[in-house]
Enzyme design. Sequence first.
Site, PDB file in Angstrom:
ATOM      1  N   GLY A 144      25.486   2.041 -66.286  1.00 59.92           N
ATOM      2  CA  GLY A 144      24.551   2.530 -65.261  1.00 59.92           C
ATOM      3  C   GLY A 144      23.186   1.930 -65.494  1.00 59.92           C
ATOM      4  N   SER A 158      24.719  -1.021 -71.648  1.00 55.17           N
ATOM      5  CA  SER A 158      24.666  -2.167 -70.731  1.00 55.17           C
ATOM      6  C   SER A 158      24.900  -1.693 -69.305  1.00 55.17           C
ATOM      7  CB  SER A 158      25.709  -3.207 -71.131  1.00 55.17           C
ATOM      8  OG  SER A 158      26.997  -2.715 -70.768  1.00 55.17           O
ATOM      9  N   LYS A 159      24.760  -2.639 -68.393  1.00 55.64           N
ATOM     10  CA  LYS A 159      24.874  -2.383 -66.952  1.00 55.64           C
ATOM     11  C   LYS A 159      26.054  -1.497 -66.591  1.00 55.64           C
ATOM     12  CE  LYS A 159      21.533  -4.106 -64.905  1.00 55.64           C
ATOM     13  NZ  LYS A 159      20.757  -2.905 -64.609  1.00 55.64           N
ATOM     14  N   ARG A 160      27.166  -1.725 -67.281  1.00 47.01           N
ATOM     15  CA  ARG A 160      28.329  -0.954 -66.838  1.00 47.01           C
ATOM     16  C   ARG A 160      28.202   0.529 -67.158  1.00 47.01           C
ATOM     17  NH1 ARG A 160      31.840  -0.277 -70.933  1.00 47.01           N
ATOM     18  NH2 ARG A 160      31.181  -1.333 -72.833  1.00 47.01           N
TER      19      ARG A 160
END
Length: 511
Positions: A254, A250-252
Amino acid sequence: MRVRFAPSPTGHLHVGNARTALFNWLLARGQNGTFILRVEDTDLERSTRESEQRILEDLRWMGLTWDEGVEAGGDVGPYRQSERLEIYAAHTARLIESGHAYYCFCSAEALDEQRKAQLAAGLPPRYAGTCRTLAPDVVAARRHAGEASAVRLRVPADREVSFDDLVRGPVTFHTDVIGDPVIVRSDGIPAYNYAVVIDDHLMDVSHVIRGEDHISNTPRQLLVYEAFGWSPPRFAHLSLVLGPDHAPLSKRHGATSVAEFRDKGYLAEALVNYLALIGWSPRGDDAASGEGAEEILPALEMARRFRLEDVSHSAGVFDEDKLAWVNRHYLKHVPAERLVDESLPFLRAAGFITEHPGDEARAWLAMVLPPMAASIDRLDQLPDRLSTIFHFSAAATLADEGLSAELSVPASRRVVEALAAETAGGAPLVDREAFRAMAGRVKDVAGQKGRALFHPLRVAITGAGEGPELDLLVPAIERAARLPTGSGLAAVLTVGERAAAIASLLSARTA
Ligand code: GLU
């Protein structure tokens, strides 16, 4: 074999979904099958045409072209669910007629209360069956009176629903955990688990290959196949793509979308090759040897070797270092002209070229980029490799304490002065030989050699203490500086201009 990729156009194309698309594509291409692209846009609030366009563009960029589907057409369209509402409605009428589905008048509030009560009693929440047994005349009257109704599937009680997953093996669910699901909402929009079955059946899909997050949907879909009396396709659920901490990527972690990886300067073939390796290893032609599976393979060769039986059911971890390793391989082998095209957005963003560089600028790039690309992981690192060609300032160089100290010692000053003298009005140093010959003359005049010769040369020519080889940089600088104005390349100072500027600042200091 007919397979499909069925994205919901509610955002970008996540690499996990791109991998699902790729596995479908590999299977279709390797087995002479058909790859269908269907857009699942029944979530009207969240679906957008922009997202759809971006997903199609990302798939095309990856080379995952489809034989049938949105924009390609085909005999069993339309391929966008929002354009198939009449088809679903006709099928719903059949299910109601046969008693496999029924109208449900329960309000959202009533359902919510039911759910809360079940949870409070420690029961799994599921539809209580309030409208399951309404008499036909009651249903007719309530509908006639204009009361809103959804449609639910009548799920048989106390049954097991099983399928043999091509990746995960036998899977069984009990119908007790499945309350009668809504198949058509009160606004007439079909639920995913319903529309997907009608589409897969009418599109004659033979293998449904999708993410593991859908595995609990499959028994519900099988019940819909059963209600229609259709035989279901084969299913294969792919494990999810995880981040290094084993949480879904996921986004966290990268970058997660295909577009983000493209913008970081990964080549499409590298991303495709790497994604295929998450959870699959290509067997060599000599399968008996087992050892040494090849990893760098062109997409069509992977397709030739791809077997669902070889796909692992354990989760795959996305390893960007490995992606970078694969990308390095492709960057070394990409033809110069293509490398130029791929690099343009990054060079533009850095201000090194204009929107439309002319032939001379392109020829310059075709000469300069391949050796530079051989030492980077991603194209977004190119501007840094080229920066000393375009950014040079004698003042900034001497404002750097370390560089200034180095050039100020007498031995270095002799090198800089000899360089300035040798390059003043001399022939351009257009190749490695010309540069070496010039360096040889500086060596004789300044009486320096090795690092004491080459490091001051580097600093005076590039304004930096390190960077790509001077053998590459000097001809690049000299040729760029002599391109006609309007070539599209940003202005570049010649080696002579650089040396003269440094030499004059140094002598001004001591004067
Ligand atoms: N639209 C669904 C998704 O994007 C497709 C699932 C399926 O392949 O059945 O997850």
